[in-house]
Write a protein that holds these residues in place. Sequence first.
Motif, short mmCIF file in Angstrom:
data_model
loop_
_atom_site.label_atom_id
_atom_site.label_comp_id
_atom_site.label_asym_id
_atom_site.label_seq_id
_atom_site.Cartn_x
_atom_site.Cartn_y
_atom_site.Cartn_z
N VAL A 24 16.26 6.03 10.00
CA VAL A 24 17.46 5.79 9.20
C VAL A 24 17.83 4.31 9.31
N SER A 25 18.04 3.68 8.17
CA SER A 25 18.36 2.26 8.14
C SER A 25 19.82 2.03 8.52
N THR A 26 20.11 0.81 8.96
CA THR A 26 21.49 0.46 9.27
C THR A 26 22.31 0.23 8.00
N THR A 27 21.65 0.17 6.84
CA THR A 27 22.33 0.05 5.54
C THR A 27 21.77 1.10 4.59
N TYR A 28 22.51 1.37 3.54
CA TYR A 28 22.04 2.27 2.49
C TYR A 28 22.34 1.65 1.13
N ASP A 29 21.55 2.03 0.13
CA ASP A 29 21.62 1.40 -1.18
C ASP A 29 22.71 2.01 -2.06
N GLU A 30 23.07 1.25 -3.10
CA GLU A 30 24.04 1.74 -4.06
C GLU A 30 23.48 2.92 -4.84
N GLU A 31 24.36 3.80 -5.27
CA GLU A 31 24.00 4.97 -6.08
C GLU A 31 24.44 4.71 -7.52
N VAL A 32 23.55 4.99 -8.47
CA VAL A 32 23.85 4.77 -9.88
C VAL A 32 23.59 6.06 -10.65
N VAL A 33 24.49 6.39 -11.56
CA VAL A 33 24.31 7.54 -12.45
C VAL A 33 24.48 7.08 -13.88
N GLU A 34 23.48 7.37 -14.71
CA GLU A 34 23.57 7.14 -16.15
C GLU A 34 23.70 8.49 -16.84
N ALA A 35 24.64 8.58 -17.77
CA ALA A 35 24.95 9.86 -18.41
C ALA A 35 24.93 9.73 -19.92
N ILE A 36 24.40 10.75 -20.56
CA ILE A 36 24.47 10.90 -22.01
C ILE A 36 25.27 12.16 -22.30
N GLU A 37 26.24 12.06 -23.21
CA GLU A 37 27.11 13.20 -23.50
C GLU A 37 27.36 13.31 -24.99
N PHE A 38 27.36 14.55 -25.49
CA PHE A 38 27.74 14.86 -26.86
C PHE A 38 28.86 15.90 -26.80
N GLY A 39 29.91 15.68 -27.60
CA GLY A 39 31.03 16.60 -27.54
C GLY A 39 31.70 16.80 -28.88
N SER A 40 32.53 17.84 -28.91
CA SER A 40 33.29 18.16 -30.12
C SER A 40 34.64 18.72 -29.72
N LYS A 41 35.70 18.28 -30.42
CA LYS A 41 37.04 18.81 -30.21
C LYS A 41 37.58 19.31 -31.54
N ILE B 265 28.08 18.76 -24.04
CA ILE B 265 26.83 18.89 -23.32
C ILE B 265 26.51 17.52 -22.72
N PHE B 266 25.88 17.50 -21.57
CA PHE B 266 25.66 16.24 -20.88
C PHE B 266 24.34 16.27 -20.13
N PHE B 267 23.84 15.08 -19.84
CA PHE B 267 22.66 14.89 -19.00
C PHE B 267 22.92 13.68 -18.11
N ASN B 268 22.85 13.88 -16.78
CA ASN B 268 23.06 12.82 -15.80
C ASN B 268 21.75 12.47 -15.11
N GLN B 269 21.44 11.19 -15.03
CA GLN B 269 20.26 10.72 -14.32
C GLN B 269 20.71 9.94 -13.08
N TYR B 270 20.40 10.50 -11.91
CA TYR B 270 20.73 9.88 -10.63
C TYR B 270 19.67 8.86 -10.24
N GLU B 271 20.12 7.77 -9.63
CA GLU B 271 19.23 6.83 -8.96
C GLU B 271 19.81 6.54 -7.58
N ASN B 272 18.99 6.77 -6.54
CA ASN B 272 19.42 6.54 -5.15
C ASN B 272 20.61 7.41 -4.76
N MET B 273 20.47 8.70 -4.95
CA MET B 273 21.53 9.64 -4.55
C MET B 273 21.79 9.52 -3.05
N GLN B 274 23.03 9.28 -2.68
CA GLN B 274 23.40 9.15 -1.27
C GLN B 274 23.59 10.54 -0.64
N PHE B 275 23.04 10.71 0.56
CA PHE B 275 23.20 11.99 1.27
C PHE B 275 23.14 11.71 2.77
N ILE B 276 23.56 12.68 3.57
CA ILE B 276 23.51 12.54 5.03
C ILE B 276 22.07 12.78 5.49
#
Length: 748
Positions: free
Chosen positions: A496-513, A527-538
Amino acid sequence: MSLALIQGGSAFADDAAGDDDSVRNMNQITVYGEKRETTLQDAPIALSAITSDILDQAGITDPSQLNGYVPGLMITKSGGSERIVTIRGVGQQTPENFATIPGVSFHVDGAFLPNSIALNMGFFDVDRIEVLRGPQGTVFGQSSTGGSINIITKQPTLDEYKGTFKATLGDYNYVQGFASYNVPIGETAAIRGSIQQTSHDGYATATSVDGGYELDDADNEHYRIAGLWEPTDKLSTTLSYTLYNDKHNGGALKNLEDPNPDIRELTQDFPAKFKLRSELATLNVAYELPFATLKSVTSYQDLTHDQSFDADRLDIATYGGYDHVATWATDAETFMEELTISSLPEAPIDWIAGVFYSNTDSAQYVVEYRELGVTSIPPLPVLPKDTPQSAIPGNLAYENISSVNRESIAPFFQATVPIMANLNATIGARYNDDKYEGEGASYYSTPTQSSFDTQTWTGKVGLDYDLSEDSMLYASWSRGYKPGGLNGGSSGALTVSTTYDEEVVEAIEFGSKNTFLDGRATLNASIFFNQYENMQFIEEDPIPYSGGIGNIPEAETYGLELEGSYLAFDDQLMLGGNMALLDGEVTADYEALDRRLADIAAASAEATGTIYPWTFDWFLARQSAAVQVNGNTPPNLADLTYNLYAAWFQPIGDHGELTSRIENVYVGEYEARIFNTDGADDVSSYSLWNAYFQYKPNEGPWYVSASVTNIADEEGVSGRFVDPYSSGTVSNEYVPPRQLLVTFGFEF
């Protein structure tokens, strides 16, 4: 909850003397989602709002009870005090690291509160709660990957002297008193004060503490005073101060290996304690210029928290020893400033620009004792922080002293431009600059200093199209970010490193009201789609107690959300609800070490008689238990959640009106951790039925109500905690038992 429930909530009594025609108007709820005033149905984003009435009617006093009321929202406890908050499967899996930033940001009247422990303050004097779903990477406070929860409290008004008093009594000796009073001062100023005190007996009992020891009780106080000054119609200033004090026994987390089948009886022998004191001062200033509106939000929060608890969550006979945390103390001071300038309401282009700044100093002290093969528990003192290593007792399992300073600055801009009739385009960008400096040491060793900084762009691009005055389509791409940081206790770790990287999420969403039947019905979908990059976890390290936060390279979540409502039979019947269907998976190879499997591998290695604890070969044996998580389901992603309700408004002659509502809340199955380990991470679904009744006379400033929550006394698991530290126990947090609450309210 969703739009449907809000609208139903408005019908119940936004103020105790509300006009029926206005409170049942389903489409004019004003929200400030992306820092512009609009109605819920006109906002081209996935946004839910919960009124104070719904909180009262559903018996919601704690954020974790919101599960099922907002599509895709999950809030669970972690160890009894920290909170794991996710929206659409995106959020925070690492609350034990006190310096991490939540994936779902939390705000009170525009003030960003960075520590998830602040969610323990519950809800006090709330006007409404707005929940934005999806990455918030442009205009809202701290950039977030999952969404934002924004609490808007009730504010002073210039128009009248007005007071409110409410008293609630219920099962488990539940007592809550609330009072507020608004005082105009001349024609340009007003002061509003409010106070709330809440107490109830424990929902569970630690049976191995002499005489029994209640858990999941409540004993807290809330105070707020706010002053409004409006010297002209162009300048408005509000200064508020909130104090929260909480001192009660600890939370009830039942070990899955507890021999007692009763979920409300815990075979535990250590009297857990919880203390929290939070002070929040906020200054909101708005000034209308000839061409724009200038706003400033300044806040200061001082949070002090301490807890002690039974880490093995069993008694000494059942566990074969003890593992107890004598203190887990956290102190945090946060200063925040956000300055914005935005277009006037009648401007042809809707725009906002600003800069966000926050500075947080945090400190943590943990002392944990563990000893096996004993029959009694010795005194477990909280040792002085300057304890020499030569004086460390033999049963000290873990100790850590850490401090971190985090500074964040982020300029941002967003504009909505009409492209053609009924079609608008939105574009926004934000530059995030986060810096960490800190030091940490374990077992009273010399502190190790470290620093870390991250910079990245986030933003949003969207389109919205009005099919008619009552129907809208929208589409968006957004990018949210959660900064990296420091692992204060991992200086001697192997992997385990003494540092951890940033987490980024890009999302595409289509909606109607959509609004139908002259405003009597609504149906919203996204409806949505999320793409995780570098998900942080224990992440566990082969060396025990040296773990920290790691990054899983890639993951994705996706789903469908529906919200709707219908008002019928001359406005006497309201039907509504929401639903979310969610799924996802880790999409890249990554081997992660499960603490539980590592312990099993270490025990097997010791059984050979050739490998001894705390040797290099023993560490390698633990590391050999690492598992491939590619294809696993991300945590806290319930496959199905919904809330369905029906409300009936019955006139009682010419005397008053009786409101009756019944609802069903369902939370589906989900995985507690990224490992998806059978028997540890698989959490079962549950379903709750709640009912509410209120009588309000046509003339008279009072009302009386009764609510019954969890009518069937369902033993639903509201959270699963797999302890990454200490004994690695697996525990359940259960929904509160059936409870009857009766409230009398009076306005003067």
